[in-house]
Design a protein around this motif. Sequence first.
Motif, PDB file in Angstrom:
ATOM      1  N   VAL A  50      -8.886  -4.504   6.148  1.00  0.00           N
ATOM      2  CA  VAL A  50     -10.301  -4.239   5.941  1.00  0.00           C
ATOM      3  C   VAL A  50     -10.639  -4.504   4.479  1.00  0.00           C
ATOM      4  CG1 VAL A  50      -9.879  -1.790   5.477  1.00  0.00           C
ATOM      5  CG2 VAL A  50     -12.147  -2.526   6.207  1.00  0.00           C
ATOM      6  N   THR A  51     -11.829  -4.987   4.216  1.00  0.00           N
ATOM      7  CA  THR A  51     -12.322  -5.137   2.846  1.00  0.00           C
ATOM      8  C   THR A  51     -13.726  -4.545   2.774  1.00  0.00           C
ATOM      9  OG1 THR A  51     -13.268  -7.329   3.276  1.00  0.00           O
ATOM     10  CG2 THR A  51     -11.001  -7.246   2.444  1.00  0.00           C
ATOM     11  N   ILE A  52     -14.084  -4.054   1.591  1.00  0.00           N
ATOM     12  CA  ILE A  52     -15.458  -3.597   1.386  1.00  0.00           C
ATOM     13  C   ILE A  52     -16.037  -4.356   0.204  1.00  0.00           C
ATOM     14  CG2 ILE A  52     -14.746  -1.306   2.143  1.00  0.00           C
ATOM     15  CD1 ILE A  52     -15.612  -0.357  -0.708  1.00  0.00           C
ATOM     16  N   ALA A  53     -17.337  -4.449   0.184  1.00  0.00           N
ATOM     17  CA  ALA A  53     -18.053  -5.082  -0.923  1.00  0.00           C
ATOM     18  C   ALA A  53     -19.237  -4.203  -1.290  1.00  0.00           C
ATOM     19  CB  ALA A  53     -18.524  -6.480  -0.524  1.00  0.00           C
ATOM     20  N   LYS A  54     -19.359  -3.904  -2.586  1.00  0.00           N
ATOM     21  CA  LYS A  54     -20.503  -3.144  -3.065  1.00  0.00           C
ATOM     22  C   LYS A  54     -21.360  -4.057  -3.929  1.00  0.00           C
ATOM     23  CE  LYS A  54     -22.018   0.919  -5.620  1.00  0.00           C
ATOM     24  NZ  LYS A  54     -21.645   2.108  -6.390  1.00  0.00           N
ATOM     25  N   THR A  55     -22.649  -4.116  -3.646  1.00  0.00           N
ATOM     26  CA  THR A  55     -23.584  -4.934  -4.403  1.00  0.00           C
ATOM     27  C   THR A  55     -24.815  -4.106  -4.742  1.00  0.00           C
ATOM     28  OG1 THR A  55     -24.436  -5.788  -2.301  1.00  0.00           O
ATOM     29  CG2 THR A  55     -22.809  -7.151  -3.448  1.00  0.00           C
ATOM     30  N   GLN A  69      -4.036   3.661   9.317  1.00  0.00           N
ATOM     31  CA  GLN A  69      -5.114   3.563   8.341  1.00  0.00           C
ATOM     32  C   GLN A  69      -5.193   2.123   7.839  1.00  0.00           C
ATOM     33  OE1 GLN A  69      -7.370   5.703   7.243  1.00  0.00           O
ATOM     34  NE2 GLN A  69      -6.667   7.543   8.316  1.00  0.00           N
ATOM     35  N   ALA A  70      -6.316   1.480   8.064  1.00  0.00           N
ATOM     36  CA  ALA A  70      -6.460   0.076   7.694  1.00  0.00           C
ATOM     37  C   ALA A  70      -6.366  -0.124   6.185  1.00  0.00           C
ATOM     38  CB  ALA A  70      -7.786  -0.467   8.221  1.00  0.00           C
ATOM     39  N   CYS A  71      -6.814   0.851   5.414  1.00  0.00           N
ATOM     40  CA  CYS A  71      -6.801   0.702   3.954  1.00  0.00           C
ATOM     41  C   CYS A  71      -5.388   0.666   3.396  1.00  0.00           C
ATOM     42  CB  CYS A  71      -7.593   1.827   3.295  1.00  0.00           C
ATOM     43  SG  CYS A  71      -9.382   1.669   3.497  1.00  0.00           S
ATOM     44  N   LEU A  72      -4.408   1.122   4.186  1.00  0.00           N
ATOM     45  CA  LEU A  72      -3.029   1.118   3.718  1.00  0.00           C
ATOM     46  C   LEU A  72      -2.292  -0.152   4.108  1.00  0.00           C
ATOM     47  CD1 LEU A  72      -2.022   4.818   4.558  1.00  0.00           C
ATOM     48  CD2 LEU A  72      -2.915   3.883   2.406  1.00  0.00           C
ATOM     49  N   GLN A  73      -2.963  -1.055   4.826  1.00  0.00           N
ATOM     50  CA  GLN A  73      -2.309  -2.258   5.313  1.00  0.00           C
ATOM     51  C   GLN A  73      -2.416  -3.392   4.293  1.00  0.00           C
ATOM     52  OE1 GLN A  73      -0.620  -1.615   8.127  1.00  0.00           O
ATOM     53  NE2 GLN A  73      -1.608   0.399   7.854  1.00  0.00           N
ATOM     54  N   SER A  74      -1.435  -4.282   4.381  1.00  0.00           N
ATOM     55  CA  SER A  74      -1.419  -5.440   3.479  1.00  0.00           C
ATOM     56  C   SER A  74      -2.693  -6.260   3.642  1.00  0.00           C
ATOM     57  CB  SER A  74      -0.186  -6.302   3.783  1.00  0.00           C
ATOM     58  OG  SER A  74      -0.196  -7.472   3.015  1.00  0.00           O
ATOM     59  N   GLY A  75      -3.268  -6.676   2.528  1.00  0.00           N
ATOM     60  CA  GLY A  75      -4.476  -7.495   2.553  1.00  0.00           C
ATOM     61  C   GLY A  75      -5.765  -6.706   2.537  1.00  0.00           C
ATOM     62  N   SER A  76      -5.664  -5.373   2.602  1.00  0.00           N
ATOM     63  CA  SER A  76      -6.881  -4.556   2.612  1.00  0.00           C
ATOM     64  C   SER A  76      -7.366  -4.286   1.193  1.00  0.00           C
ATOM     65  CB  SER A  76      -6.624  -3.230   3.336  1.00  0.00           C
ATOM     66  OG  SER A  76      -6.412  -3.438   4.716  1.00  0.00           O
ATOM     67  N   LYS A  77      -8.673  -4.159   1.055  1.00  0.00           N
ATOM     68  CA  LYS A  77      -9.302  -3.826  -0.224  1.00  0.00           C
ATOM     69  C   LYS A  77     -10.409  -2.821   0.085  1.00  0.00           C
ATOM     70  CE  LYS A  77     -11.987  -5.940  -4.006  1.00  0.00           C
ATOM     71  NZ  LYS A  77     -13.334  -5.514  -3.636  1.00  0.00           N
TER      72      LYS A  77
END
Length: 726
Positions: free
Chosen positions: A324-329, A447-455
């Motif tokens: 998973v990735t998140i973006a804040k703008t 938990q997706a945030c703990l997986q490789s490639g997550s931000k």
Amino acid sequence: MRGPTFPPLNAHAQDSATVACVPICGDNIAGDTTGETCDGTDAGTLGCSTASSGALDSCRANCTCCGDGHLDADEQCDGAAFTSGVPSTHGPCREDCTFCGDSITNGTEMCDDGNTNDNDTCSNNCTNGCGNGILNTGEHCDGTQFEAGAPSGRVCRSNCTYCGDGIRNGNEQCDDGNSVNADNCRNDCTLPLCGDGILDAGEHCDGTLFEANAPSTHGPCRADCTYCGDATKNGTEMCDDGNTNDNDTCSNNCTNGCGNGILNTDEHCDGTQFEAGAPSGRVCRSDCTYCGDGIKNGNEQCDDGNNVDTDSCRNNCTLSGCSVTIAKTVAPDEDCNGIPDSAFVDDVTVDKIECVIYKVCITNAGGADAQSLNASDVTLNDSHIGITNALHLDFGTLAPGQTACKEIPSTTIPADSCPNGQCICQDVEGKNTASVSNVICAASNAQACLQSGSKCSDDANVGCSGGCRITAGRTNRTDGSINGGVQGPRGQGGGQVGAPCGCTGCFTTGDPQADDAFEHIQGNWQYDRKYPGATQFKQGTFHAKQFNSLICGCCSEDLPNCTNGTPQTTDAGICFRQGATSDPLNGKICGDRTTGPLPRPAAANIICFSGIGDWTDTNGHKNVKVAFRVEAEDRGEPSTGKNSDDTCDYHRIRIWVPKIGEDAAVLADQACCTTALDSNLNVPGIRRPDIDDGGNLIHGNIQIHPETPNSNNGRCPVPDGSCQQP
């Protein structure tokens, strides 16, 4: 007729019959008589010393000397001539006509017994005791002489003993008197020692020497003279069976079980050894298992035992595609109506009193075969704008590649720093970091945030523009609240501060002598001090063009009234005091656009600036460098006429004239406007000023304006062409 002829008078005797000279000993002519070697002062051909020299070889009265080869009565020898009865072992004749063996101790002789016995108390070389090179009774050796039966290759010591004489002497550890080096005493008179390179009884090895039955697979000899393979478990060995079989219960490296690098029963791998059929490229773990052995071990999410990386279980033993990735703008919202005025970006700059809107987006970043994400109970944290982990948001279920977004603030997403759903720039200025948690991988429940490639965190930055400046032309009175109830002088003057450039803040903190300390704020300010009367007697003149601080604010305190031209000054300066409502002297401007005075909504209604200027207390040249601080309140415009009536505007100036040991720049730094007044309206951290004038304006006007465009369009000289936060 001539008379008889006489020889010259000398030591020669005269023959009275012939009147001829006869040579004799004593005539000072050497060799003119038989047997003469020398004569008086004539040393002769042998170089005997003269009689007056007193040397051993001096010429004697009989015209001989020691060294002439003639044995005289007082000589023991002379050249090759020796007295009768000398021992056959005598030494050579010395220059003083003595010799070793003449029974007289002469020169460096230790003794001289005149006999041929070399084993008595005086040796034939006229020495006695240890060290004379002769083996005497009681000595084991002397020089190169050793007692009978001495082992070969030994060295005689200064005390006539040697290692090997059978007697333990000095620092010898032992002395067995033999040449056997492998017994209990070494030939160097030391005891046997592990590590000396000699294999002794009780040692399994020593250096490169090993016991006869050592297996060919043995390890190196250790410091304690043991080795892996000696059939004795020593040190860190797990086992030691003393054989060459590497596949029994004890390996040839003296280890057993998992970790010994040997694949044993029930192990899937050990070191670089793997069971048959193991997928290639795997790494054996410390528990002799590996990812790919078909058994889910440790923190493996799965283990299907194959080498297919595109099935549901990856070759790294993780479930496929969960990240998973998140973006804040952020986007500007000039009217603060909750509607973005342009696209969302990473960084925006708006006016201090304008608003911004944030957006947080969550994306399922897995590939086409990735797991779906359960984002129905996401925890959002953004402490900078007042959002804590107590806020749970529903982003729904996200298929691979799908994105869901939410704008902040909103009616469902409150933020403590954005009251009434408005994020005013000056309240949220700076870098904002949003982070999420509790995004769940649907298949693995991980938990997706703990997986490789997550931000799971991202930043957005908000910059605020907007400051203030002041212009004024006025006359004000110094009221009794400052001078203890005594009406003070009137002050005239004015000017502008903050133009063409005016950065807000205090720029001398920590280094008031810095080269650019007084270059961030431009302008000029004049103040003439007069007592009222027919002559308007001047009490000092001040002019400043160097400023080190400029702060504006928005004060919502109940300000003094100004009714029918009668100002009420009881609470003058209250907005500059510590603890005033909203702590107004903080650089923030009037964000509600109503508090500031009209007709044009002002950026602020209070302002403070400080610096250094020139002063004279007469009408003459301003030649004293002083520090100052000015506080002013813009309470509106003059009531009627052209600056004809009293206004509620307020002006106060404090001036510090440096005393001995003080510096104007340092005083200005202590008076910086970032320091609020104390409860008595004094400036903390600095002594009382020498001049403290202030009160409501009698004539004129004070106006606080927004900052000039120059302050943020790259035309200001320092610090770098625009006004950044100090």
